[in-house]
Design an enzyme around this catalytic site. Structure first.
Site, PDB file in Angstrom:
ATOM      1  N   GLY A 231       0.833  -1.190   0.000  1.00  0.00           N
ATOM      2  CA  GLY A 231       0.000   0.000   0.000  1.00  0.00           C
ATOM      3  C   GLY A 231       0.868   1.241   0.000  1.00  0.00           C
ATOM      4  O   GLY A 231       2.099   1.165   0.120  1.00  0.00           O
TER       5      GLY A 231
ATOM      6  N   GLY B 283       2.734   3.604   1.446  1.00  0.00           N
ATOM      7  CA  GLY B 283       3.321   3.841   2.760  1.00  0.00           C
ATOM      8  C   GLY B 283       3.865   5.232   2.939  1.00  0.00           C
ATOM      9  O   GLY B 283       4.135   5.656   4.071  1.00  0.00           O
ATOM     10  N   ARG B 284       4.056   5.952   1.828  1.00  0.00           N
ATOM     11  CA  ARG B 284       4.547   7.332   1.936  1.00  0.00           C
ATOM     12  C   ARG B 284       3.980   8.203   0.808  1.00  0.00           C
ATOM     13  O   ARG B 284       4.624   9.142   0.362  1.00  0.00           O
ATOM     14  CB  ARG B 284       6.074   7.359   1.924  1.00  0.00           C
ATOM     15  CG  ARG B 284       6.722   6.747   0.679  1.00  0.00           C
ATOM     16  CD  ARG B 284       8.202   7.024   0.669  1.00  0.00           C
ATOM     17  NE  ARG B 284       8.843   6.466  -0.520  1.00  0.00           N
ATOM     18  CZ  ARG B 284      10.024   6.871  -0.972  1.00  0.00           C
ATOM     19  NH1 ARG B 284      10.679   7.833  -0.350  1.00  0.00           N
ATOM     20  NH2 ARG B 284      10.565   6.317  -2.028  1.00  0.00           N
TER      21      ARG B 284
ATOM     22  N   LYS C  59       4.211  12.250  -3.032  1.00  0.00           N
ATOM     23  CA  LYS C  59       5.109  11.171  -2.614  1.00  0.00           C
ATOM     24  C   LYS C  59       6.068  11.722  -1.559  1.00  0.00           C
ATOM     25  O   LYS C  59       6.777  12.704  -1.817  1.00  0.00           O
ATOM     26  CB  LYS C  59       5.880  10.650  -3.833  1.00  0.00           C
ATOM     27  CG  LYS C  59       6.772   9.448  -3.558  1.00  0.00           C
ATOM     28  CD  LYS C  59       7.369   8.943  -4.867  1.00  0.00           C
ATOM     29  CE  LYS C  59       8.291   7.751  -4.639  1.00  0.00           C
ATOM     30  NZ  LYS C  59       8.871   7.267  -5.912  1.00  0.00           N
TER      31      LYS C  59
ATOM     32  N   ASP D 157       8.821   5.886   7.899  1.00  0.00           N
ATOM     33  CA  ASP D 157       8.490   7.225   8.395  1.00  0.00           C
ATOM     34  C   ASP D 157       7.558   7.982   7.455  1.00  0.00           C
ATOM     35  O   ASP D 157       7.095   9.076   7.776  1.00  0.00           O
ATOM     36  CB  ASP D 157       9.757   8.047   8.653  1.00  0.00           C
ATOM     37  CG  ASP D 157      10.611   8.252   7.394  1.00  0.00           C
ATOM     38  OD1 ASP D 157      10.153   7.930   6.284  1.00  0.00           O
ATOM     39  OD2 ASP D 157      11.760   8.730   7.530  1.00  0.00           O
ATOM     40  N   GLY D 158       7.284   7.396   6.275  1.00  0.00           N
ATOM     41  CA  GLY D 158       6.360   8.042   5.344  1.00  0.00           C
ATOM     42  C   GLY D 158       6.945   9.228   4.613  1.00  0.00           C
ATOM     43  O   GLY D 158       6.240   9.916   3.869  1.00  0.00           O
TER      44      GLY D 158
ATOM     45  N   ASP E 205       4.242  -4.469  -7.829  1.00  0.00           N
ATOM     46  CA  ASP E 205       3.649  -3.202  -7.400  1.00  0.00           C
ATOM     47  C   ASP E 205       4.206  -2.027  -8.195  1.00  0.00           C
ATOM     48  O   ASP E 205       3.712  -0.901  -8.065  1.00  0.00           O
ATOM     49  CB  ASP E 205       3.847  -2.975  -5.900  1.00  0.00           C
ATOM     50  CG  ASP E 205       5.309  -3.065  -5.483  1.00  0.00           C
ATOM     51  OD1 ASP E 205       5.898  -4.143  -5.675  1.00  0.00           O
ATOM     52  OD2 ASP E 205       5.861  -2.076  -4.980  1.00  0.00           O
ATOM     53  N   ASN E 206       5.217  -2.285  -9.022  1.00  0.00           N
ATOM     54  CA  ASN E 206       5.777  -1.245  -9.888  1.00  0.00           C
ATOM     55  C   ASN E 206       5.472  -1.506 -11.358  1.00  0.00           C
ATOM     56  O   ASN E 206       6.181  -1.011 -12.240  1.00  0.00           O
ATOM     57  CB  ASN E 206       7.288  -1.134  -9.685  1.00  0.00           C
ATOM     58  CG  ASN E 206       7.640  -0.549  -8.336  1.00  0.00           C
ATOM     59  OD1 ASN E 206       6.874   0.227  -7.775  1.00  0.00           O
ATOM     60  ND2 ASN E 206       8.786  -0.924  -7.803  1.00  0.00           N
TER      61      ASN E 206
ATOM     62  N   ASP F 116       7.948   4.554 -10.713  1.00  0.00           N
ATOM     63  CA  ASP F 116       8.931   4.347  -9.650  1.00  0.00           C
ATOM     64  C   ASP F 116      10.359   4.416 -10.184  1.00  0.00           C
ATOM     65  O   ASP F 116      10.866   3.464 -10.757  1.00  0.00           O
ATOM     66  CB  ASP F 116       8.705   3.034  -8.902  1.00  0.00           C
ATOM     67  CG  ASP F 116       9.417   3.050  -7.549  1.00  0.00           C
ATOM     68  OD1 ASP F 116      10.470   3.705  -7.445  1.00  0.00           O
ATOM     69  OD2 ASP F 116       8.938   2.425  -6.601  1.00  0.00           O
TER      70      ASP F 116
END
Length: 493
Positions: A96, A98-99, A119, A131-132, A258-259, A268
């Site tokens: 998902g 995450g950042r 992003k 830490d996102g 996921d990419n 990405d």
């Protein structure tokens, strides 16, 4: 922390219609970006903004910083973090954003729909232990490389802006933080389908597939088997995309599921790089220890990823499992031939060939074998062939190359098009400038360590006009000296 005053929509031109946020809520989490301390605009892509029907030129810089940091957002945005899974180096993980935060979908005056995503915008429910946030250098890398890819006419997500956050992020050392605004046809990935399939929600797979067909492949809605047609269409786009990567020497670095986008865009730009000396086994990514995503292995990994996509669609392709598997396998097994057709057509253009002959594949293979043997620069070798006056390079006096060159000249003479036309075709398909790794790292170091963006701006000017023989950018055509070579690139997370 409360967000600041919202920038006026009418000054910018936003037209949001957030269709993804109307899908089942299992596909996303609703939340706002985490505000940052002191956002400051580093760069805004005004050319991209104009193509989207947006205008940030009249927006005060302070307001632009609030917008692109996520500190202040228009009410029409419906920020979400998307859920997805991913086979990461072959191992499935539930992931998902995450950042990243998808702000919404902007519809251009021409009716085209684009995701607007931040992003590095802070932690989300999918951050796990991250830490996102994002560091400045990787966000500028994505800006530079994605704009270079667009200039090379390769389907790609693009970068609208980068802001410095005024905060530091901890990686191996403390680094200046930043947020990138990314624009994409959508952020739906193979991993999005894997996520839904992993929950066992067959109705959810159909909802997602129907949405993708409506958004990206509307013509397929009338197909006899729209879900098989969707699989074939995604295979076609990805085969074309990966062929285009190899034609310019691009190595993605992290081709996890996921990419891989369903729209067929490159996404990405973490440990990506462009190859200098031709070597089919080239790997740059620091985390790719076994060469899974090496230059020459990218077509095989694309096919592997697409097989994972096909698995999620089986219940839609045919109600009988055995028949569904047979149809899906037939589609996946067609990938190498589709890819090869795209790659061979591109190679013919790189060599100025308007016609097709059976011996062309061997002619191309012989050139690449020679380039590998002599560690010839991939980009410069093809560009040299396109020169009206052939360069007097010592390596080009090699007997094997002289023999190959004679065969190529004979091949050109067998087509009706003139040599001038052939050279024109070659110059349009062989870039003079690519974002060479040592030049990218040089620009990123100046920006991140010294706050000096002049090198980045100069590099951007060169790589966004890649087919021009511009004397003022000649240094960007020079391969790295041994001391300048970049052997590893990093994802930046």
């Amino acid at each position: 922390m409360k967000t600041d005053t919202k920038p006026a929509n009418d000054r910018i031109g936003w037209r949001f219609d957030n269709s993804y946020a109307r899908l089942p809520q299992s596909l996303y989490a609703q939340l706002h970006p985490v505000p940052v301390r002191a956002p400051r605009v580093v760069i805004v892509n005004h050319a991209l903004a104009e193509s989207l029907g947006l205008d940030f030129r009249t927006l005060p810089e302070a307001e632009a910083a609030l917008l692109f940091s996520g500190n202040a957002l228009p009410d029409s945005m419906q920020p979400i973090a998307q859920a997805y899974a991913g086979h990461q180096f072959g191992h499935l993980s539930m992931l998902g954003d995450g950042r990243a935060i998808l702000l919404g979908e902007h519809v251009t005056p021409a009716g085209e729909r684009f995701d607007i995503q931040l992003k590095g915008s802070g932690q989300t429910p999918f951050s796990r232990r991250g830490d996102g946030r994002a560091a400045l250098a990787p966000m500028l890398r994505e800006y530079i490389i994605s704009e270079a890819m667009h200039a090379l006419h390769i389907p790609t997500t693009r970068s609208l802006a980068v802001v410095a956050t005024g905060e530091s992020v901890m990686r191996e050392t403390m680094l200046p933080g930043a947020i990138l605004t990314r624009v994409a046809a959508s952020h739906i990935r193979v991993g999005t389908f894997e996520y839904v399939a992993g929950t066992g929600d067959k109705a959810g797979i159909k909802t997602l597939a129907d949405y993708v067909i409506q958004r990206h492949y509307p013509d397929l809605s009338e197909a006899e088997n729209p879900y098989l047609a969707l699989l074939n269409s995604v295979i076609e786009r990805q085969a074309s995309l990966v062929a285009q990567w190899l034609l310019v020497g691009f190595i993605h670095g992290v081709m996890n599921t996921d990419n891989m986008t369903i729209s067929g865009e490159t996404i990405d730009y973490g440990p990506c790089a462009f190859m200098d000396a031709y070597d089919p086994d080239t790997v740059f990514s620091s985390i790719d220890q076994r060469g899974r995503y090496s230059y020459s292995n990218q077509p095989h990994m694309a096919q592997w990823n697409l097989a994972r996509f096909a698995e999620t669609l089986l219940s839609l392709i045919h109600p009988e499992q055995e028949k569904a598997v047979a149809l899906a396998e037939q589609a996946i097994h067609a990938f190498p031939e589709i890819y090869q057709a795209h790659w061979l057509a591109g190679m013919r253009r790189k060599l100025g060939l308007f016609t097709e002959e059976a011996e062309d594949s061997e002619l191309i293979a012989s050139l690449l074998t020679w380039m590998h043997k002599h560690q010839a620069d991939y980009t410069n070798s093809f560009r040299a062939l396109a020169a009206e006056t052939f360069p007097e390079d010592a390596v080009l006096q090699d007997a094997d190359f002289v023999a190959w060159h004679a065969r190529w000249q004979a091949r050109l003479s067998r087509q009706s098009e003139s040599i001038a036309s052939a050279l024109g075709l070659m110059r349009a398909n062989n870039p003079a400038v690519i974002p060479r790794n040592h030049r990218v790292e040089e620009a990123l170091a100046a920006a991140s360590e010294r706050g000096d963006y002049a090198l980045m701006q100069r590099l951007l000017a060169a790589v966004t006009n890649p087919y021009a023989d511009a004397p003022e950018y000649s240094e960007y055509r020079t391969p790295p000296a041994p001391s300048e070579r970049v052997y590893q690139t990093f994802c930046g997370t």
